[in-house]
Write a protein that holds these residues in place. Structure first.
Motif, PDB file in Angstrom:
ATOM      1  N   ASN A  99      76.079  68.459  24.337  1.00  0.00           N
ATOM      2  CA  ASN A  99      77.465  68.125  24.015  1.00  0.00           C
ATOM      3  C   ASN A  99      78.400  68.063  25.212  1.00  0.00           C
ATOM      4  N   SER A 100      77.959  68.537  26.375  1.00  0.00           N
ATOM      5  CA  SER A 100      78.863  68.628  27.517  1.00  0.00           C
ATOM      6  C   SER A 100      78.072  68.734  28.809  1.00  0.00           C
ATOM      7  N   GLY A 101      78.773  68.608  29.927  1.00  0.00           N
ATOM      8  CA  GLY A 101      78.124  68.765  31.221  1.00  0.00           C
ATOM      9  C   GLY A 101      77.642  70.174  31.465  1.00  0.00           C
ATOM     10  N   ALA A 102      78.455  71.153  31.087  1.00  0.00           N
ATOM     11  CA  ALA A 102      78.033  72.544  31.261  1.00  0.00           C
ATOM     12  C   ALA A 102      76.754  72.826  30.484  1.00  0.00           C
ATOM     13  N   GLU A 103      76.683  72.331  29.252  1.00  0.00           N
ATOM     14  CA  GLU A 103      75.491  72.553  28.436  1.00  0.00           C
ATOM     15  C   GLU A 103      74.289  71.818  29.023  1.00  0.00           C
ATOM     16  N   ALA A 104      74.524  70.647  29.586  1.00  0.00           N
ATOM     17  CA  ALA A 104      73.425  69.929  30.235  1.00  0.00           C
ATOM     18  C   ALA A 104      72.891  70.721  31.418  1.00  0.00           C
ATOM     19  N   ASN A 105      73.785  71.226  32.256  1.00  0.00           N
ATOM     20  CA  ASN A 105      73.339  72.007  33.407  1.00  0.00           C
ATOM     21  C   ASN A 105      72.685  73.313  32.985  1.00  0.00           C
ATOM     22  N   GLU A 106      73.225  73.952  31.946  1.00  0.00           N
ATOM     23  CA  GLU A 106      72.636  75.194  31.437  1.00  0.00           C
ATOM     24  C   GLU A 106      71.183  74.963  31.032  1.00  0.00           C
ATOM     25  N   ASN A 107      70.928  73.879  30.320  1.00  0.00           N
ATOM     26  CA  ASN A 107      69.570  73.605  29.859  1.00  0.00           C
ATOM     27  C   ASN A 107      68.665  73.129  30.977  1.00  0.00           C
ATOM     28  N   ALA A 108      69.198  72.398  31.942  1.00  0.00           N
ATOM     29  CA  ALA A 108      68.386  72.001  33.092  1.00  0.00           C
ATOM     30  C   ALA A 108      67.937  73.230  33.881  1.00  0.00           C
ATOM     31  N   LEU A 109      68.841  74.176  34.069  1.00  0.00           N
ATOM     32  CA  LEU A 109      68.478  75.403  34.782  1.00  0.00           C
ATOM     33  C   LEU A 109      67.458  76.213  33.990  1.00  0.00           C
ATOM     34  N   ARG A 110      67.621  76.260  32.691  1.00  0.00           N
ATOM     35  CA  ARG A 110      66.668  76.991  31.855  1.00  0.00           C
ATOM     36  C   ARG A 110      65.288  76.341  31.899  1.00  0.00           C
TER      37      ARG A 110
END
Length: 381
Positions: A99-110
């Motif tokens: 839903n957002s850039g922060a969520e995209a980065n959170e999941n990429a890091l995970r």
């Protein structure tokens, strides 16, 4: 300006104007003033306002099915995944919608930590901004002043941008990933050199770490290529996008190689709203319009004009790439921003107090550039 609402958290520094509508690159305030938008809704309004293709998509898909769960297949989601993977650099063959850039980065890091078990460090850059969720904020430079969580999910080492020696020293057997923006947005539109991006790729390859490119702000055509990493030819293992990806509708995505994403088991990742029918259909619309209307070539041509001609008045130099440009000024950027707003032009600022940031819609025209240059020339240095 009075507080927007006593029911809202008072956490935003807001400007004294209210936009009620927009068309193309022009916003209209509640008192009838027209403002030329070089801010682009913080790089979100890639196709500007009121674009007919966006309206048609909203009317069509929104009329048929506003939302449905990821627990059932959906044609719009499948089409958007195919379109986005085709739009992205070769080798990024899988998409996960959020839903957002922060969520995209959170999941990429995970995903990086999952793919490199036992590694407890992530390397980031000075000036980098990746979001406000736990992992994304941990790799955001300067986030300690607002982070608030008692600890970060991993150790973070922040190295100076363009310092290849420091980067090489930092990336080792404990490093799960390196995350960076090919063009740093909040830092003032700072384009990383091709040499530094290649050094990041080489350091990750040597250490077996993953390379994440955060293209939340500089992606989706804003650099003049589909994604900014294409200028250097450096391919990341993971790429994140959001902001302009769905023409203003909340959406984001993580793109990954088949090697990383293909073996993931059911339940490894999840989201309620990511990849909903309207958001997914808008992603396909954005990609189609960028291609059919030749917007990448337009961005390259007009960005060259801006970088050359906007160095007037208080502007001493231009930096960045495409329509993520920073104008380095001889006086505080807030003063320049306010002076332009008085003249009916909306621009952004950055964490660098000397840099005005330009993030206009990709549908910008020559006349809009002419007007910005003319108004900048009227502002005292």
């Amino acid at each position: 300006m009075p507080e927007e609402s006593p029911q809202l958290f008072p956490v935003y520094a807001q400007l004294p104007l209210r936009f009620v509508s927009g068309q193309g690159v022009t916003l209209t305030t509640d008192d009838g003033r027209e403002v030329l938008d070089f801010y682009g809704g913080h790089a979100v309004a890639g196709l500007g306002y009121g674009h007919p293709a966006v309206r048609r998509t909203l009317e069509d898909v929104g009329h048929r099915l506003v939302f449905q769960t990821n627990a059932v297949p959906n044609d719009e989601r499948a089409r958007a995944a195919a379109d986005l993977v085709d739009f992205a650099p070769d080798g990024l063959d899988r998409a996960f919608f959020v839903n957002s850039g922060a969520e995209a980065n959170e999941n990429a890091l995970r995903l990086a930590c999952r793919a490199r078990p036992g590694r407890d460090r992530v390397v980031a850059l000075t000036g980098g901004f990746h979001g406000r969720t736990a992992a994304a904020a941990a790799v955001t430079d300067g986030s300690a002043r607002w982070y608030a969580f008692p600890r970060t999910p991993f150790e973070v080492e922040t190295v100076p941008r363009e310092d290849t020696d420091a980067l090489a020293r930092a990336v080792d057997g404990r490093t799960a990933a390196v995350i960076l923006e090919p063009v740093l947005g909040m830092a003032g539109a700072v384009a990383l050199s091709d040499g530094f991006l290649r050094a990041a790729r080489e350091a990750c390859d040597r250490a077996g770490a993953l390379l994440i490119f955060d293209e939340v702000q500089c992606g989706m055509g804003r650099s003049g290529r589909a994604f900014a990493c294409e200028w250097s030819g450096v391919r990341p293992d993971l790429l994140t996008t959001a902001k302009a990806v769905a023409a203003g509708y909340p959406a984001g995505a993580v793109l990954a190689s088949e090697e990383l994403a293909g073996p993931l088991p059911v339940g490894a990742f999840g989201t309620t709203f990511g990849g909903g029918p309207v958001a997914a259909a808008l992603m396909s619309t954005v990609i189609r319009v960028i291609r059919e209307d030749g917007l990448l070539a337009r961005v390259r041509r007009l960005a060259a004009r801006l970088a050359r001609e906007a160095v007037v008045g208080p502007v001493e130099a231009a930096q960045g790439r495409g329509f993520l440009l920073g104008l380095r000024c001889s006086r505080p950027s807030r003063e320049v921003r306010n002076a332009l707003l008085d003249r009916g032009i909306f621009v952004g600022i950055s964490s660098d107090p000397a840099v005005v940031r330009l993030m206009p819609p990709l549908v910008l025209e020559d006349g809009h550039v002419d007007r910005l240059v003319a108004e900048l020339a009227r502002i005292p240095a």
